[in-house]
Each structure stands twice: as C-alpha cells, then as structure tokens.
Motif scaffolding. Sequence first.
Motif, PDB file in Angstrom:
ATOM      1  N   ASN A 108     -38.767   2.087 -11.742  1.00 56.10           N
ATOM      2  CA  ASN A 108     -39.462   1.021 -11.030  1.00 56.10           C
ATOM      3  C   ASN A 108     -38.975  -0.357 -11.433  1.00 56.10           C
ATOM      4  N   LEU A 109     -38.200  -0.471 -12.520  1.00 51.11           N
ATOM      5  CA  LEU A 109     -37.609  -1.751 -12.934  1.00 51.11           C
ATOM      6  C   LEU A 109     -36.148  -1.856 -12.524  1.00 51.11           C
ATOM      7  N   GLY A 110     -35.656  -0.929 -11.726  1.00 57.26           N
ATOM      8  CA  GLY A 110     -34.319  -1.043 -11.159  1.00 57.26           C
ATOM      9  C   GLY A 110     -33.213  -0.412 -11.959  1.00 57.26           C
ATOM     10  N   ALA A 111     -33.522   0.389 -12.979  1.00 55.78           N
ATOM     11  CA  ALA A 111     -32.465   0.985 -13.808  1.00 55.78           C
ATOM     12  C   ALA A 111     -31.488   1.846 -13.000  1.00 55.78           C
ATOM     13  N   PRO A 112     -31.933   2.652 -12.014  1.00 53.47           N
ATOM     14  CA  PRO A 112     -30.946   3.436 -11.254  1.00 53.47           C
ATOM     15  C   PRO A 112     -29.897   2.577 -10.562  1.00 53.47           C
ATOM     16  N   LEU A 113     -30.328   1.456  -9.974  1.00 52.17           N
ATOM     17  CA  LEU A 113     -29.349   0.584  -9.317  1.00 52.17           C
ATOM     18  C   LEU A 113     -28.447  -0.091 -10.336  1.00 52.17           C
ATOM     19  N   LEU A 114     -29.007  -0.520 -11.473  1.00 54.46           N
ATOM     20  CA  LEU A 114     -28.194  -1.170 -12.497  1.00 54.46           C
ATOM     21  C   LEU A 114     -27.088  -0.240 -12.974  1.00 54.46           C
ATOM     22  N   MET A 115     -27.431   1.011 -13.208  1.00 54.59           N
ATOM     23  CA  MET A 115     -26.428   1.944 -13.713  1.00 54.59           C
ATOM     24  C   MET A 115     -25.449   2.353 -12.614  1.00 54.59           C
ATOM     25  N   SER A 116     -25.921   2.458 -11.379  1.00 55.00           N
ATOM     26  CA  SER A 116     -25.004   2.766 -10.278  1.00 55.00           C
ATOM     27  C   SER A 116     -24.022   1.621 -10.065  1.00 55.00           C
ATOM     28  N   THR A 117     -24.508   0.386 -10.148  1.00 55.79           N
ATOM     29  CA  THR A 117     -23.620  -0.766 -10.004  1.00 55.79           C
ATOM     30  C   THR A 117     -22.647  -0.859 -11.168  1.00 55.79           C
ATOM     31  N   ALA A 118     -23.096  -0.474 -12.371  1.00 56.90           N
ATOM     32  CA  ALA A 118     -22.170  -0.414 -13.512  1.00 56.90           C
ATOM     33  C   ALA A 118     -21.060   0.595 -13.239  1.00 56.90           C
ATOM     34  N   GLY A 119     -21.414   1.710 -12.605  1.00 58.05           N
ATOM     35  CA  GLY A 119     -20.392   2.674 -12.219  1.00 58.05           C
ATOM     36  C   GLY A 119     -19.421   2.102 -11.199  1.00 58.05           C
ATOM     37  N   LEU A 120     -19.941   1.304 -10.237  1.00 56.99           N
ATOM     38  CA  LEU A 120     -19.056   0.637  -9.280  1.00 56.99           C
ATOM     39  C   LEU A 120     -18.110  -0.324  -9.986  1.00 56.99           C
ATOM     40  N   ALA A 121     -18.641  -1.074 -10.948  1.00 63.03           N
ATOM     41  CA  ALA A 121     -17.800  -2.011 -11.697  1.00 63.03           C
ATOM     42  C   ALA A 121     -16.725  -1.262 -12.482  1.00 63.03           C
ATOM     43  N   LEU A 122     -17.081  -0.109 -13.026  1.00 59.44           N
ATOM     44  CA  LEU A 122     -16.095   0.692 -13.756  1.00 59.44           C
ATOM     45  C   LEU A 122     -15.016   1.211 -12.808  1.00 59.44           C
ATOM     46  N   LEU A 123     -15.432   1.666 -11.626  1.00 57.29           N
ATOM     47  CA  LEU A 123     -14.455   2.132 -10.637  1.00 57.29           C
ATOM     48  C   LEU A 123     -13.560   0.983 -10.181  1.00 57.29           C
ATOM     49  N   ALA A 124     -14.148  -0.202 -10.002  1.00 59.32           N
ATOM     50  CA  ALA A 124     -13.357  -1.363  -9.589  1.00 59.32           C
ATOM     51  C   ALA A 124     -12.326  -1.736 -10.646  1.00 59.32           C
ATOM     52  N   GLN A 125     -12.670  -1.541 -11.925  1.00 56.50           N
ATOM     53  CA  GLN A 125     -11.695  -1.825 -12.983  1.00 56.50           C
ATOM     54  C   GLN A 125     -10.490  -0.899 -12.891  1.00 56.50           C
ATOM     55  N   LEU A 126     -10.736   0.342 -12.485  1.00 56.07           N
ATOM     56  CA  LEU A 126      -9.624   1.282 -12.339  1.00 56.07           C
ATOM     57  C   LEU A 126      -8.718   0.895 -11.176  1.00 56.07           C
ATOM     58  N   LEU A 127      -9.322   0.288 -10.127  1.00 54.51           N
ATOM     59  CA  LEU A 127      -8.560  -0.056  -8.929  1.00 54.51           C
ATOM     60  C   LEU A 127      -8.045  -1.482  -8.944  1.00 54.51           C
ATOM     61  N   ALA A 128      -8.579  -2.310  -9.836  1.00 55.07           N
ATOM     62  CA  ALA A 128      -8.212  -3.725  -9.850  1.00 55.07           C
ATOM     63  C   ALA A 128      -6.767  -3.888 -10.305  1.00 55.07           C
ATOM     64  N   PRO A 129      -6.075  -4.956  -9.857  1.00 53.97           N
ATOM     65  CA  PRO A 129      -4.695  -5.188 -10.293  1.00 53.97           C
ATOM     66  C   PRO A 129      -4.635  -5.556 -11.764  1.00 53.97           C
ATOM     67  N   HIS A 130      -3.462  -5.461 -12.316  1.00 53.89           N
ATOM     68  CA  HIS A 130      -3.247  -5.769 -13.729  1.00 53.89           C
ATOM     69  C   HIS A 130      -3.604  -7.226 -13.991  1.00 53.89           C
ATOM     70  N   PRO A 131      -4.114  -7.561 -15.170  1.00 50.63           N
ATOM     71  CA  PRO A 131      -4.480  -8.948 -15.458  1.00 50.63           C
ATOM     72  C   PRO A 131      -3.357  -9.940 -15.243  1.00 50.63           C
ATOM     73  N   ALA A 132      -2.087  -9.529 -15.417  1.00 51.46           N
ATOM     74  CA  ALA A 132      -0.978 -10.462 -15.244  1.00 51.46           C
ATOM     75  C   ALA A 132      -0.759 -10.847 -13.785  1.00 51.46           C
ATOM     76  N   ASP A 133      -1.442 -10.145 -12.851  1.00 54.50           N
ATOM     77  CA  ASP A 133      -1.255 -10.439 -11.440  1.00 54.50           C
ATOM     78  C   ASP A 133      -2.082 -11.621 -10.972  1.00 54.50           C
ATOM     79  N   GLY A 134      -2.875 -12.212 -11.819  1.00 55.24           N
ATOM     80  CA  GLY A 134      -3.682 -13.360 -11.432  1.00 55.24           C
ATOM     81  C   GLY A 134      -4.190 -14.090 -12.663  1.00 55.24           C
ATOM     82  N   PRO A 135      -4.664 -15.333 -12.495  1.00 62.09           N
ATOM     83  CA  PRO A 135      -5.144 -16.092 -13.652  1.00 62.09           C
ATOM     84  C   PRO A 135      -6.476 -15.584 -14.179  1.00 62.09           C
ATOM     85  N   LEU A 136      -7.241 -14.889 -13.326  1.00 58.07           N
ATOM     86  CA  LEU A 136      -8.562 -14.417 -13.717  1.00 58.07           C
ATOM     87  C   LEU A 136      -8.470 -12.948 -14.121  1.00 58.07           C
TER      88      LEU A 136
END
Length: 660
Positions: free
Chosen positions: A127-155
């Motif tokens: 009821n405090l949103g933990a399922p969404l927080l952890m699901s979004t953390a999983g999305l962020a982890l998946l995005a890290q796998l798909l994101a370009p290498h840090p040298a490809d941009g300043p950020l």
Amino acid sequence: MKYRLGALPLSAAAPLVALLGLLMASLPLAGAGMELIVIGLTAAGQLAWHLRHLTLSRLVTWPTLAWLAIALLSYQLPEAWVSQADWNRWAGRLMAGSHIDDWRPPLLMLLCLGLLNLSLLTRTRANLGAPLLMSTAGLALLAQLLAPHPADGPLALSPDGPLLAAQACLLLAQLVDILGGWRTSRNSILRALWPSLLLATLTMGLWYHQHRDADRQQQQAIAELGQRLGQRLSDEIDDHLAAMRRFAASWRWQDAPPSADQWAYQAELYHQDFPYLLNIAFIDPRSRILHVHPANAYNTPLLGTRLFEAQPDGREALGKALHDGTIGQTRVIALLQGQPGMVHYLPVIQARDARILGAVGVVVGLRSMADTLFRQVAPDTAALTLLDGERLLAHQGTARRPGPWRHASPLTLDDLSLTLITRPGHDALLARRPRLPVVTLAAGLTLAYLLYLALFARRYMQLQHRQARRSNRELRREVRNRTRLQQEVEWLATHDELTRLPNRRRFLQVLAEHDRVRPLSVLLCDIDHFKLVNDRLGHLVGDRYLAELGRLGHAVLDAAGGVFARLGGEEFVACLPGSSAEDAEAVARRLQAALAESRLTHQDGAPVTLSVGVATLDEGPLVADELLQAADDALYRAKSLGRDRIERAISPADLPVGGP
C-alpha cells in the motif's frame, strides 16, 4: 508458511543473496570508488533489514538515500541555480582535486539504488508503493544493460558489469523475501501495478529519447563550432593575402627598392590588422632580405640572409616571384622563426618597364594565427588542435577531463589541406546540457508512483466498500430474520399454532380492549365427545378436526364482527362486542351449522357436534373471569342436557357485579 527455493527457505536465502551483493560490491574496480561505497551501504542496510534489525537498517538507509537524493539534484538543478563549477568546488572541498562525478553514481545506477533504498524505507508494503518501486528498479537495471557505454556521452548512465551484477543481487534479495507477503494483495497489486509500470516504462523511453536528442544537439554544436573556426581561419588567410597584394602593388611606381623607413611605415599599417604575421620582408632579386618588419629579436638577425640557401623548402615559391613574376606560396614548412607556417611571395614589378625589383615575403605563423582565432574560445570550453596531416601545428585547451566527442573540420587554404580538431571539455558539456531529460525522468516516475498509490487505494476502497455492502446485506438479512423471528415469537405468544387462532392471552386482551362496549357477549364452545375422536381416530385426525373448527369459527365470527379463539384442548371461545344474547345465540347456531356442513364424523359415522354456552354483559363493569365463568356454567348445562346444544347464562342477575 515458508516459501522455499529448492531446499533452502527463501527467508534465509534473502540475506545470503544480499551478502553476495555486498561481496561483489567490494571488488576492486578501478575508478568506481563512490559506486562501491553506495552499493556497499545499500547492501548493508538491506542485510540488516533481512535479519530484522530494522533500526540498524534505517540508520544505514536514510543517509544513503539522502546522498542519492543530493546526487540526483546535481543532475536536475539548472545551471543558473547551481553551476557545474559550484558542484565541482563543493566536491573539491570534500576531497582536494575531486570532481562532482567522483561523488555521484551514473544516473541509471543512482535511480536503481535509490528505488531499492526507498522500498526498504516503505517496509516493502504494497500500500506504500513498494511493488512499483522495485519494478521500476528492475527497469532501471534493464536500462543499464541496454544503455550505451559511458564514453559515448558526457552523462554517465551505467557502471561496469560487476556493479550491474551487484545491483541485480540486491534487487533479487528484496524480491525473494517479500513476494509471499504480497500474495494476499495480489489482485490489488496487479490492478495498480500494470498501468503505473506502463507509465514508468513510457517515461524512461521518453527520457532516453530526450537524452539522445541532447547528445545529438551537443555534437552538432561542437561540429558547428569547428566549422565556424575553420571558416574564420580560411577567411583570415584570404583577407591577409588580398591585403598583401595591395601592399606589393603599392611599390610598383618606384624606380628603386623602398628604404627601410618607408618599408617600416607601410608594413606597420598592415601588421596592425594582421598581428599573426611573423614578418613582412622585402627580398631583392638575389633572394637577400633587405627589410623586415617588425624589427624584433626574431626578425632583425634575418637581414641579409639569402633565402635560397637558408630556406630550401621555400625556394620554388620564391623563384616564382623573383623570376616568373607570379605569386608563390610554400606548403607548411619550418620557418626561420622556429615554428611551422607558410610563406607567401608576391613580386614587386616596376610599372614603367615591368622590371622585377624584388618580392614581398609574408610569413604566416600558423601557430600564431591559430592562437589568435583560438582566443575566441575559452580554454575550458573546448580543446582546439590544428594539424597538417599528422603534424601538430597549433593546440589550445586543457587535457583535464576532456569530453567524449571530437570533431574534425577539414580546411583548404589555397592548395593546402589542414585539419582542425575540436574536442569540448567535459564540464563545459555538462554545464550546457539541458536538464529537461532528467527532470522528465524524475517527474514521470513520481507521477507513476502517485498513480500506483491512487489505484491501489481505489482498489482497496472498492474492496472495503464491497465488504461493507456485503456486511450491510448480511446485517439487513439478519435484521429481517430477527424481525421475522420476533414477529413469530410475538405471534406464538398470542396465537395457537395448530388452529392459527388467538390463544387465551390474546382473547383476554380483546376483552380488555372492549371493556366499555355494551352489550358484550361471550361464547364458550366445546366439541362433544372429542376424546373419542383422539382415542379411536388418532390424535392427527383430532388435530385436523380442531384446525377445521378453528377455520369455521374464524369465518363465522369474523363475519359477525367478533373474535374466535382457542382456550385449550377442544375448548374454543368467542367474543362478540355489541351483540345481545339473542344475536350471540344466532351466531352460535351458524357456527353449529357450519360444523355440521363440514361433515366431520366420529368412527361410527356420527357427526361431530358442538356445545355452546352463551354469556352476555349488558351493564356494569367487566370482570373477565366472572363473564367466562358464566359462559362455562352455561356450557356445562348444555353438555348435561344432552350436548349439541346452546345454553345461555341463567340470568344477568345471577352474574356477580363488582369492580375490576
């Protein structure tokens, strides 16, 4: 109930997985110091939570989350509010020579760890949103796998592989210990989770699109800067060549070479406009330098020098001017002044007889010219490099924290091909980078979280309302049942269950209700020889006879405006308010006739008969027992005189008169 992973209970496996994440976070990864610390703190707080040391977990998690929140602000706050230089200055105060990037994890890693810590602080409650927080953390982890290498941009978006594995372990450690706890709310969680998770996914997709657009815009700005500087360099060379042609033409009307004073005066005017010209020299037909301006420590020693001998690389270009009377230009050569450059030779031809008096030598120091143009760009903004093939001609900029991109602009200067390399500084890119993508990410995920809370609360309220409605229906049903039971109890208290007639209690209440009505008659009825019916035909037949008499009596008395009741056994009683003795006797006869018509018989076929005693109160107060006693006496006489009779009370005078 314990949920098991193989033979190991998940409640015991979760701390072990968290410990594995902590060990992986301790790997000696070069350049990942702050990332290691943040993952280590997150793993330590999670491990304490798994071991149910909640106070210790909060003591570790709150500072970690505060650190991550400040790091997220450094990505979001506009440059006008807090500049990149301010962030770097504060980082330097924490550790000399450090940079803000040394104190904050990559953006997607920061997001993943922040969500994991936040889910711990919500005690993983659905009821405090933990399922969404952890699901979004999983999305962020998946995005890290798909994101370009840090040298490809300043950020920087994602760390190296071991840190990704450590984050995955921490996410798994939380999931395995709480999935069972969410089972009871599974339907509510799913109804709230999917729309919110879809919004979070769309938000991350929009953020990544904006992030790539920002990268492209910055790359385009770098390319435009290089092209603009290259065009300025090309224009500058064209301008000074045009000026030098005018300068050389100005001497054609003289019969002899210019004097030193004349040369210094005229050359100074052009040198002021083009300060990067290392010298402007007059060269006689034998390639000797007669005059040179400016007369400084680099140029004065060159007077009298024969260029054909001292500078062989420029011999061909000088020969064109002195022998052919055409403009000659060297390639990029090593100048006598000690830097690379090129020399333009412009012939000085006498107008009268077309005699070549000499040549104007214009020495262009490419390093000096490039430095003049490079000053228009701040050194921290971009590093600029001018190349002739692989040879370095000029360079400006700092080597500290260069940016990830470099742009090469080809330059064509007459028949020369040079290259201008533009590489922006890392801090300059971050300072000019739009904050919209990160703000979009934070705002969208916050909106998704609020949407989850709203949908979950709505679902919870629906369940509560449904349960309340169910409880209300059950309560109403219970009230109806109790009311019906109460009515049945009340009815049974005043009625006879067999005949459905009022009983003695109700009959006395009816008498009391009519205590002021005169005359008031009472009929006391008894079935003749009813015991024989029970003994010979059975009690079931007897009960049926009683019920039939009750039905007949109710019909007759109701038509007469009276009440027919059962006193008990085979005795019935009737109340006739406002009826005289004669009227009451007539009603008794109709009752006997109705019983005769019903054809109820004894075992021998004889009809069932009825004896009736009638008592009437014409005046005086009502004493129910006395009135009933009078009717009973009359009934007794009817039975004594042969049954199947109607007898009145002896006389009203015989009825006792008294108070109530």
